[in-house]
Design a protein around this motif. Structure first.
Motif, mmCIF file in Angstrom:
data_model
loop_
_atom_site.group_PDB
_atom_site.id
_atom_site.type_symbol
_atom_site.label_atom_id
_atom_site.label_comp_id
_atom_site.label_asym_id
_atom_site.label_seq_id
_atom_site.Cartn_x
_atom_site.Cartn_y
_atom_site.Cartn_z
ATOM 1 N N ALA A 36 8.795 -0.337 -10.442
ATOM 2 C CA ALA A 36 7.343 -0.438 -10.595
ATOM 3 C C ALA A 36 6.680 0.914 -10.338
ATOM 4 O O ALA A 36 5.966 1.104 -9.355
ATOM 5 C CB ALA A 36 6.789 -1.509 -9.663
ATOM 6 N N ALA A 37 6.922 1.855 -11.237
ATOM 7 C CA ALA A 37 6.394 3.215 -11.070
ATOM 8 C C ALA A 37 4.874 3.236 -10.960
ATOM 9 O O ALA A 37 4.317 4.085 -10.273
ATOM 10 C CB ALA A 37 6.845 4.092 -12.236
ATOM 11 N N GLY A 38 4.207 2.289 -11.617
ATOM 12 C CA GLY A 38 2.757 2.242 -11.557
ATOM 13 C C GLY A 38 2.238 1.935 -10.165
ATOM 14 O O GLY A 38 1.102 2.256 -9.832
ATOM 15 N N LEU A 39 3.083 1.331 -9.353
ATOM 16 C CA LEU A 39 2.667 0.989 -7.995
ATOM 17 C C LEU A 39 3.002 2.087 -7.004
ATOM 18 O O LEU A 39 2.317 2.262 -6.011
ATOM 19 C CB LEU A 39 3.328 -0.325 -7.569
ATOM 20 C CG LEU A 39 2.771 -0.996 -6.336
ATOM 21 C CD1 LEU A 39 1.264 -1.148 -6.394
ATOM 22 C CD2 LEU A 39 3.419 -2.349 -6.153
ATOM 23 N N GLY A 40 4.057 2.813 -7.270
ATOM 24 C CA GLY A 40 4.362 3.910 -6.359
ATOM 25 C C GLY A 40 5.774 4.422 -6.481
ATOM 26 O O GLY A 40 6.659 3.737 -6.974
ATOM 27 N N ARG A 41 5.959 5.652 -6.013
ATOM 28 C CA ARG A 41 7.275 6.287 -6.054
ATOM 29 C C ARG A 41 8.036 6.070 -4.764
ATOM 30 O O ARG A 41 9.230 6.309 -4.688
ATOM 31 C CB ARG A 41 7.120 7.772 -6.315
ATOM 32 C CG ARG A 41 6.509 8.056 -7.652
ATOM 33 C CD ARG A 41 6.225 9.538 -7.799
ATOM 34 N NE ARG A 41 5.168 9.717 -8.780
ATOM 35 C CZ ARG A 41 5.367 10.290 -9.946
ATOM 36 N NH1 ARG A 41 6.516 10.764 -10.265
ATOM 37 N NH2 ARG A 41 4.365 10.397 -10.786
ATOM 38 N N SER A 42 7.322 5.634 -3.722
ATOM 39 C CA SER A 42 7.987 5.337 -2.460
ATOM 40 C C SER A 42 7.217 4.225 -1.756
ATOM 41 O O SER A 42 6.033 4.018 -2.014
ATOM 42 C CB SER A 42 8.046 6.585 -1.567
ATOM 43 O OG SER A 42 6.752 6.944 -1.143
ATOM 44 N N ILE A 43 7.930 3.516 -0.891
ATOM 45 C CA ILE A 43 7.313 2.438 -0.125
ATOM 46 C C ILE A 43 8.019 2.343 1.215
ATOM 47 O O ILE A 43 9.225 2.617 1.300
ATOM 48 C CB ILE A 43 7.355 1.094 -0.895
ATOM 49 C CG1 ILE A 43 6.443 0.055 -0.230
ATOM 50 C CG2 ILE A 43 8.773 0.590 -1.044
ATOM 51 C CD1 ILE A 43 6.154 -1.140 -1.116
ATOM 52 N N GLU A 44 7.270 2.010 2.237
ATOM 53 C CA GLU A 44 7.869 1.851 3.562
ATOM 54 C C GLU A 44 7.181 0.696 4.279
ATOM 55 O O GLU A 44 6.009 0.398 4.035
ATOM 56 C CB GLU A 44 7.745 3.126 4.382
ATOM 57 C CG GLU A 44 6.327 3.526 4.673
ATOM 58 C CD GLU A 44 6.209 4.844 5.417
ATOM 59 O OE1 GLU A 44 5.242 5.001 6.166
ATOM 60 O OE2 GLU A 44 7.082 5.712 5.243
ATOM 61 N N GLU A 45 7.947 0.066 5.141
ATOM 62 C CA GLU A 45 7.382 -1.008 5.945
ATOM 63 C C GLU A 45 6.894 -0.416 7.265
ATOM 64 O O GLU A 45 7.637 0.265 7.961
ATOM 65 C CB GLU A 45 8.417 -2.097 6.201
ATOM 66 C CG GLU A 45 7.834 -3.303 6.879
ATOM 67 C CD GLU A 45 8.847 -4.416 7.061
ATOM 68 O OE1 GLU A 45 8.410 -5.513 7.427
ATOM 69 O OE2 GLU A 45 10.052 -4.179 6.865
ATOM 70 N N THR A 46 5.633 -0.651 7.559
ATOM 71 C CA THR A 46 5.016 -0.154 8.786
ATOM 72 C C THR A 46 4.267 -1.307 9.443
ATOM 73 O O THR A 46 3.354 -1.874 8.827
ATOM 74 C CB THR A 46 4.031 1.001 8.488
ATOM 75 O OG1 THR A 46 4.722 2.029 7.770
ATOM 76 C CG2 THR A 46 3.446 1.575 9.754
ATOM 77 N N ASP A 47 4.675 -1.642 10.652
ATOM 78 C CA ASP A 47 4.025 -2.730 11.395
ATOM 79 C C ASP A 47 3.937 -4.014 10.569
ATOM 80 O O ASP A 47 2.898 -4.692 10.552
ATOM 81 C CB ASP A 47 2.628 -2.307 11.863
ATOM 82 C CG ASP A 47 2.661 -1.121 12.817
ATOM 83 O OD1 ASP A 47 3.633 -1.025 13.603
ATOM 84 O OD2 ASP A 47 1.731 -0.298 12.776
#
Length: 135
Positions: A36-47
């Motif tokens: 899903a490039a339109g949503l983002g190139r990276s993702i992380e779980e925080t809290d």
């Protein structure tokens, strides 16, 4: 544009993989940058929240709880604070499945921007298909 005349597009793609496999892959937020490039190139779980670095800036992505119905609905909270609801379904179809994304045109989005959004979602669905079918 009012809520009653909001424009929507139902974008879909057929995937030659079982619905459960496609759902299991696509429902894992850590996989979003792969397809899903339109949503983002990276993702992380925080809290306990998923934060993506998107073309619009940092966004929060909240998925529907895992379910047996193929519902991949998610809310994306934009840097402005606006939250966009995205209905998505993985629907079984014999030995494969169909993935359907309902793209809704927000009131502040021009026709040209909506066409670009449609092209981006279609490209993301094609990438999901390519990844799911390669194994």
């Amino acid at each position: 544009m009012t809520t009653s005349d909001t424009e929507s597009r139902h974008l879909s793609i057929h995937v030659e993989r079982p619905a459960r496999e496609v759902y299991d892959y696509a429902s894992d937020p850590s996989h979003l940058p792969e397809w899903a490039a339109g949503l983002g190139r990276s993702i992380e779980e925080t809290d306990g929240r998923w934060i993506a670095d998107s073309p619009m800036g940092r966004v929060v992505v909240d998925f529907a709880p895992r379910n047996d119905y193929g519902v991949l609905d998610h809310h994306v909270t934009l840097p402005s604070g606006e939250t966009v609801y995205n209905p998505v379904r993985v629907i079984a179809d014999d030995t494969g499945c169909e993935v359907v994304f309902t793209l809704r045109r927000r009131p502040d989005v021009s026709a040209e921007e909506f066409r670009r959004d449609e092209a981006a979602v279609s490209a993301d669905l094609a990438t999901l298909k390519r990844i799911a079918e390669r194994d």
